[in-house]
Design an enzyme around this catalytic site. Structure first.
Site, PDB file in Angstrom:
ATOM      1  N   GLU A   1       0.802  -1.237   0.000  1.00 22.69           N
ATOM      2  CA  GLU A   1       0.000   0.000   0.000  1.00 22.69           C
ATOM      3  C   GLU A   1       0.833   1.284   0.000  1.00 22.69           C
ATOM      4  O   GLU A   1       0.559   2.214   0.765  1.00 22.69           O
ATOM      5  CB  GLU A   1      -0.970   0.001   1.188  1.00 22.69           C
ATOM      6  CG  GLU A   1      -1.864  -1.223   1.207  1.00 22.69           C
ATOM      7  CD  GLU A   1      -2.906  -1.202   2.330  1.00 22.69           C
ATOM      8  OE1 GLU A   1      -2.894  -0.261   3.139  1.00 22.69           O
ATOM      9  OE2 GLU A   1      -3.729  -2.129   2.377  1.00 22.69           O
TER      10      GLU A   1
ATOM     11  N   GLU B   1      -5.611 -11.121  -1.264  1.00 21.98           N
ATOM     12  CA  GLU B   1      -6.490 -10.958  -0.093  1.00 21.98           C
ATOM     13  C   GLU B   1      -7.957 -10.974  -0.509  1.00 21.98           C
ATOM     14  O   GLU B   1      -8.761 -10.145  -0.045  1.00 21.98           O
ATOM     15  CB  GLU B   1      -6.168  -9.637   0.632  1.00 21.98           C
ATOM     16  CG  GLU B   1      -4.724  -9.517   1.054  1.00 21.98           C
ATOM     17  CD  GLU B   1      -4.385  -8.200   1.763  1.00 21.98           C
ATOM     18  OE1 GLU B   1      -5.314  -7.509   2.229  1.00 21.98           O
ATOM     19  OE2 GLU B   1      -3.190  -7.883   1.846  1.00 21.98           O
TER      20      GLU B   1
HETATM   21  C1  XIL Z   1      -6.376  -6.578   8.248  1.00 21.84           C
HETATM   22  C2  XIL Z   1      -6.637  -7.745   9.182  1.00 21.84           C
HETATM   23  O1  XIL Z   1      -7.495  -8.657   8.517  1.00 21.84           O
HETATM   24  C3  XIL Z   1      -7.278  -7.257  10.472  1.00 21.84           C
HETATM   25  O2  XIL Z   1      -7.387  -8.309  11.406  1.00 21.84           O
HETATM   26  C4  XIL Z   1      -6.449  -6.122  11.064  1.00 21.84           C
HETATM   27  O3  XIL Z   1      -7.129  -5.571  12.173  1.00 21.84           O
HETATM   28  C5  XIL Z   1      -6.190  -5.033  10.044  1.00 21.84           C
HETATM   29  O4  XIL Z   1      -5.592  -5.581   8.892  1.00 21.84           O
HETATM   30  N1  XIL Z   1      -4.943  -4.965   3.648  1.00 21.84           N
HETATM   31  C6  XIL Z   1      -3.937  -5.722   4.160  1.00 21.84           C
HETATM   32  C7  XIL Z   1      -4.183  -6.599   5.335  1.00 21.84           C
HETATM   33  O5  XIL Z   1      -2.844  -5.768   3.561  1.00 21.84           O
HETATM   34  O6  XIL Z   1      -3.061  -6.716   6.150  1.00 21.84           O
HETATM   35  C8  XIL Z   1      -5.356  -6.087   6.134  1.00 21.84           C
HETATM   36  O7  XIL Z   1      -5.629  -7.053   7.153  1.00 21.84           O
HETATM   37  C9  XIL Z   1      -6.541  -5.861   5.254  1.00 21.84           C
HETATM   38  C10 XIL Z   1      -6.235  -4.808   4.225  1.00 21.84           C
END
Ligand code: XIL
Length: 415
Positions: free
Chosen positions: A193, A310
Site C-alpha cells: 500500500e 487478499e
Molecule cells: C487486516 C486484518 O485482517 C485485520 O485483522 C487487522 O485488524 C487489520 O488488517 N490490507 C492488508 C491486510 O494488507 O493486512 C489487512 O488485514 C486488510 C487490508
C-alpha cells in the site's frame, strides 16, 4: 487502523445485478525492459505440496481438495488470535482441517506485520512451523506497511537511523525465515500500500504515493527500492511482491502502479510480482475494470508474477447510498440470503477472469482473506463501512457456502 473506507462513494452502483459477460480485454501495454530475475528460479508451483487430504470431493485430482486442481498456490489467510473472531488457528482443529483439506498456502493475518516481528519471532514462527509440518507454504505479509497500529517504535518515533532500521528489519525477517524454515515462506509482500488512495487519505497525496512515515522519512518513494533490495539479500529465493488495494479498479491508482513497477524494473530493483488485494463489493469494481487492470500488469513485463493476495467479496455495498438493498440482520446471510448467490457468481467471475488474463506460468496464486465469515475484518463492518457482512467461503459452522462452489467451479475450469 486501519484500512477504513477503502472504496469511494459510488452513488450510481446498482447492487445485486452482476454483469457476467466477460468481454473486452484491455490492451493498454507499456513496454518496459525486463530486469526481473528469471521466473524459473522461483518455487511458485504448489505441485510439491504433500498434504494428505480428508476432502471427500471426488472431482478434484491429487487428493487434496481444491488446491490439487491447480498448479499455483491456493492460499487462505489464517486467524492468529488478533483478528475479528479472536480465534487462533493453532488451537482450532476444525479450521486447521479446512485449511489442509483444500489449500496449499497460508498467509498469517497479522502476526508477520512489522510491530509483531519487532517484538519477537515466536508467535509467527509457531504458525510457520504449523504450515511446514502440514506441507503448506507461507506467503509472508507484510514487510513494510504504514498503519500506525503495526508500526514498530523505531518507525513511530523516527530517528536519523531510520533508513538503516527499515532495511535491517526487512533483511532480518526474510533471512530468519529462509534459514529457520527453508522452503516454507516462498514469497513476501515486501511493500504494501505505498500508493496514494483517494478513499484513504490518511497521509495525503505525494504525487500518487502515500505520504507514509516511510515516504516522509525518505523524502520520496525511494524506500520501496531499498526494501526490495534488502529482501532479496535476506532471502535470494523468495518471490518478492509489491501489494496494494483498489488497483483492480483500473483508475488513476492502477496507472500509478504500472508506472511504479515499470520504474522499479528499469532500475534493476529485484521485484518479481504484483499483488492485487482484491477486497471487492458485489457490484464494484466492474469485472471489465478488473480484467483491464490485471492485463496492464500482464503486459508490463513478461516475467512478473501476478497474485490475488487478499480476496474477499462482501454481500453489502455500504457506499451505494441505497440501504434498501442492504443485508443488516446478523442471522440473515449466516444461513441463507439472496446475496450469497450474487457472491457466488462474483467469486466465480473473479477467479475465471484471473485464469483467463494471467498466463499459467505467471500465476502467483489466489489467496482468500480468512476462513469463516466471523474471522473476516468486514464481519461487523469496518470503519465507515458500518454494515455486517459475510465475505468468505465458509460460514461460521465452517460449512462451504455457495461462494465456495463458485470459487471451485472456476478453478475446475483452469487450464
Ligand atoms: C487486516 C486484518 O485482517 C485485520 O485483522 C487487522 O485488524 C487489520 O488488517 N490490507 C492488508 C491486510 O494488507 O493486512 C489487512 O488485514 C486488510 C487490508
Amino acid at each position: 487502523m486501519k484500512c477504513t473506507k477503502r472504496i469511494q462513494l459510488l452513488s450510481w452502483c446498482v447492487p445485486a445485478v452482476l454483469a457476467l459477460t466477460l468481454a473486452g480485454c484491455g490492451n493498454s501495454s507499456k513496454g518496459v525492459s525486463s530486469s526481473a530475475p528469471s521466473s524459473s528460479s522461483h518455487p511458485v508451483s504448489s505441485s510439491s505440496n504433500s498434504i494428505s487430504s480428508s476432502s471427500s470431493s471426488k472431482d478434484f485430482v491429487g487428493g487434496k481438495g481444491m488446491s490439487g486442481t491447480v498448479n499455483f498456490p491456493l492460499g487462505i489467510a489464517v486467524p492468529d488470535g488478533t483478528g475479528k473472531s479472536g480465534v487462533n488457528i493453532l488451537s482450532n482443529s476444525a479450521r486447521q482441517q479446512v485449511v489442509v483439506s483444500d489449500f496449499s498456502q497460508i498467509t498469517i493475518e497479522n502476526k508477520m506485520k512489522m510491530s509483531y516481528l519487532d517484538i519477537g519471532f515466536s508467535d509467527a514462527d509457531g504458525l510457520v512451523k504449523w504450515a511446514s509440518d502440514n506441507g503448506l507454504t507461507v506467503h509472508g505479509h507484510a514487510l513494510v506497511w504504514h498503519p500506525d497500529y503495526q508500526l514498530p517504535s523505531w518507525a513511530k518515533n523516527p530517528g536519523s537511523d531510520f533508513k538503516q532500521k527499515l532495511q535491517d528489519h526487512v533483511k532480518k525477517v526474510t533471512q530468519h525465515y529462509a534459514q529457520t524454515y527453508p522452503g516454507t515462506v516462498v514469497s513476501w509482500d515486501v511493500v504494501n500500500e505505498a500508493l496514494y488512495d483517494k478513499s484513504d487519505n490518511a497521509g495525503g497525496d505525494g504525487d500518487g504515493y502515500r505520504k507514509s512515515v516511510f515516504f516522509n522519512q525518505y523524502g520520496g518513494p525511494g524506500y520501496i527500492a531499498d526494501a526490495f533490495r534488502a529482501a532479496r539479500e535476506g532471502d535470494p529465493n523468495a518471490i518478492l511482491y509489491y501489494n496494494d488495494f483498489n488497483t483492480e479498479e483500473n483508475q488513476a491508482k492502477t496507472d500509478k502502479l504500472v508506472e511504479l513497477i515499470g520504474n522499479l524494473l528499469d532500475q534493476g530493483v529485484p521485484i518479481d510480482g504484483v499483488g492485487f488485494q482484491m477486497h471487492v463489493l458485489p457490484d464494484w469494481a466492474p469485472i471489465d475494470s478488473i480484467r483491464q487492470a490485471l492485463q496492464k500488469i500482464v503486459d508490463l513485463d513478461p516475467d512478473l508474477f501476478i497474485k490475488i493476495t487478499e480476496l474477499d467479496v462482501r454481500v453489502n455495498n455500504p457506499y451505494d447510498g441505497d440501504s434498501s438493498n442492504d443485508y443488516t440482520d446478523r442471522d440473515d446471510c449466516a444461513v441463507s440470503c439472496e446475496g450469497l448467490l450474487v457472491q457466488k457468481a462474483r467469486y466465480k467471475q473473479i477467479v475465471e477472469t484471473y485464469l483467463e488474463v494471467v498466463p499459467a506460468h505467471r500465476r502467483g496464486g489466489i489467496t482468500v482473506w480468512g476462513i469463516a465469515d466471523q474471522d473476516s475484518w468486514f464481519y461487523d463492518g469496518n470503519g465507515s463501512a458500518n454494515l455486517p457482512d459475510w465475505p468468505l467461503l465458509f460460514n461460521n459452522s465452517l460449512e462451504p457456502k455457495p461462494a465456495y462452489d463458485g470459487f471451485k467451479e472456476a478453478l475446475l475450469g483452469a487450464k
